[in-house]
Design a protein around this motif. Structure first.
Motif, PDB file in Angstrom:
ATOM      1  N   SER A   7      25.620  11.925 -33.570  1.00 40.13           N
ATOM      2  CA  SER A   7      26.557  11.733 -34.676  1.00 40.13           C
ATOM      3  C   SER A   7      27.723  10.866 -34.241  1.00 40.13           C
ATOM      4  N   LEU A   8      28.197  11.158 -33.031  1.00 42.15           N
ATOM      5  CA  LEU A   8      29.299  10.386 -32.490  1.00 42.15           C
ATOM      6  C   LEU A   8      28.892   8.919 -32.294  1.00 42.15           C
ATOM      7  N   GLU A   9      27.689   8.700 -31.802  1.00 47.06           N
ATOM      8  CA  GLU A   9      27.193   7.342 -31.606  1.00 47.06           C
ATOM      9  C   GLU A   9      27.039   6.630 -32.957  1.00 47.06           C
ATOM     10  N   GLU A  10      26.530   7.346 -33.948  1.00 42.58           N
ATOM     11  CA  GLU A  10      26.372   6.757 -35.280  1.00 42.58           C
ATOM     12  C   GLU A  10      27.738   6.400 -35.872  1.00 42.58           C
ATOM     13  N   MET A  11      28.708   7.308 -35.659  1.00 46.39           N
ATOM     14  CA  MET A  11      30.058   7.040 -36.141  1.00 46.39           C
ATOM     15  C   MET A  11      30.662   5.845 -35.419  1.00 46.39           C
ATOM     16  N   LYS A  12      30.399   5.778 -34.120  1.00 41.31           N
ATOM     17  CA  LYS A  12      30.896   4.671 -33.314  1.00 41.31           C
ATOM     18  C   LYS A  12      30.297   3.358 -33.810  1.00 41.31           C
ATOM     19  N   VAL A  13      28.984   3.351 -34.055  1.00 39.76           N
ATOM     20  CA  VAL A  13      28.299   2.155 -34.562  1.00 39.76           C
ATOM     21  C   VAL A  13      28.821   1.816 -35.954  1.00 39.76           C
ATOM     22  N   SER A  14      29.037   2.828 -36.777  1.00 44.29           N
ATOM     23  CA  SER A  14      29.553   2.612 -38.134  1.00 44.29           C
ATOM     24  C   SER A  14      30.967   2.011 -38.086  1.00 44.29           C
ATOM     25  N   PHE A  15      31.812   2.574 -37.201  1.00 43.91           N
ATOM     26  CA  PHE A  15      33.171   2.028 -37.053  1.00 43.91           C
ATOM     27  C   PHE A  15      33.137   0.601 -36.519  1.00 43.91           C
ATOM     28  N   ALA A  16      32.258   0.361 -35.553  1.00 38.90           N
ATOM     29  CA  ALA A  16      32.138  -0.988 -35.001  1.00 38.90           C
ATOM     30  C   ALA A  16      31.681  -1.959 -36.072  1.00 38.90           C
ATOM     31  N   SER A  17      30.732  -1.527 -36.887  1.00 42.27           N
ATOM     32  CA  SER A  17      30.244  -2.372 -37.983  1.00 42.27           C
ATOM     33  C   SER A  17      31.352  -2.616 -39.002  1.00 42.27           C
ATOM     34  N   SER A  18      32.075  -1.576 -39.362  1.00 44.87           N
ATOM     35  CA  SER A  18      33.189  -1.706 -40.310  1.00 44.87           C
ATOM     36  C   SER A  18      34.271  -2.614 -39.742  1.00 44.87           C
ATOM     37  N   LEU A  19      34.565  -2.418 -38.447  1.00 50.80           N
ATOM     38  CA  LEU A  19      35.565  -3.247 -37.796  1.00 50.80           C
ATOM     39  C   LEU A  19      35.129  -4.719 -37.777  1.00 50.80           C
ATOM     40  N   HIS A  20      33.849  -4.951 -37.508  1.00 45.15           N
ATOM     41  CA  HIS A  20      33.317  -6.308 -37.511  1.00 45.15           C
ATOM     42  C   HIS A  20      33.426  -6.920 -38.914  1.00 45.15           C
ATOM     43  N   GLN A  21      33.061  -6.149 -39.947  1.00 43.86           N
ATOM     44  CA  GLN A  21      33.167  -6.647 -41.337  1.00 43.86           C
ATOM     45  C   GLN A  21      34.618  -6.942 -41.708  1.00 43.86           C
ATOM     46  N   LEU A  22      35.506  -6.039 -41.305  1.00 47.94           N
ATOM     47  CA  LEU A  22      36.932  -6.228 -41.582  1.00 47.94           C
ATOM     48  C   LEU A  22      37.456  -7.480 -40.873  1.00 47.94           C
ATOM     49  N   ASN A  23      37.037  -7.679 -39.630  1.00 49.97           N
ATOM     50  CA  ASN A  23      37.420  -8.871 -38.874  1.00 49.97           C
ATOM     51  C   ASN A  23      36.916 -10.130 -39.582  1.00 49.97           C
ATOM     52  N   GLN A  24      35.680 -10.095 -40.066  1.00 57.10           N
ATOM     53  CA  GLN A  24      35.104 -11.235 -40.795  1.00 57.10           C
ATOM     54  C   GLN A  24      35.904 -11.519 -42.072  1.00 57.10           C
ATOM     55  N   LEU A  25      36.224 -10.446 -42.800  1.00 60.24           N
ATOM     56  CA  LEU A  25      37.006 -10.605 -44.023  1.00 60.24           C
ATOM     57  C   LEU A  25      38.376 -11.223 -43.722  1.00 60.24           C
TER      58      LEU A  25
END
Length: 124
Positions: A7-25
């Motif tokens: 769960s922690l890894e999934e959350m970490k991947v989700s946050f990383a993905s969100s952070l990447h999308q936010l950075n792109q935006l």
């Protein structure tokens, strides 16, 4: 425990993905704003250049109108001066004629006695 790590890894991947999308935006927004600023600067620069050329054209046209006006004014002044000169010449000539006529009377004319019948022409 493995579910928690998973769960922690999934959350970490989700946050990383969100952070990447936010950075792109954010990168897209910054690029758009720079492009928008550049477009605005170009538009303002173009408008400024157009106003300067319009201003120069108006100054040229005003200069031409002034030149025509001053030329016409000088021409009118010259014509008025010529007319004034001619009138002064006519007045001077008429004054001389008037003075001469004032000095002229019947008695000063030698031929008047012949026209009035007081003298006779010799016919010899």
């Amino acid at each position: 425990r493995s579910d928690q790590i998973k769960s922690l890894e999934e959350m970490k991947v989700s946050f990383a993905s969100s952070l990447h999308q936010l950075n792109q935006l954010l990168q897209d927004e910054m690029r758009d704003r720079r492009a928008e600023g550049s477009l605005r600067d170009t538009r303002e620069s173009t408008e400024k250049s157009e106003r300067q050329s319009e201003n120069a054209a108006m100054k040229d046209e005003v200069g031409k109108h002034k030149q025509v006006f001053f030329g016409a004014r000088d021409d009118i002044y010259q014509k008025i001066s010529n007319i004034t000169h001619d009138v002064e010449m006519i007045v001077t000539a008429l004054t001389k004629v008037s003075v001469a006529k004032g000095q002229l009377d019947k008695t000063s004319l030698h031929c008047w006695k012949y026209f009035s019948g007081q003298g006779a022409l010799s016919t010899s």
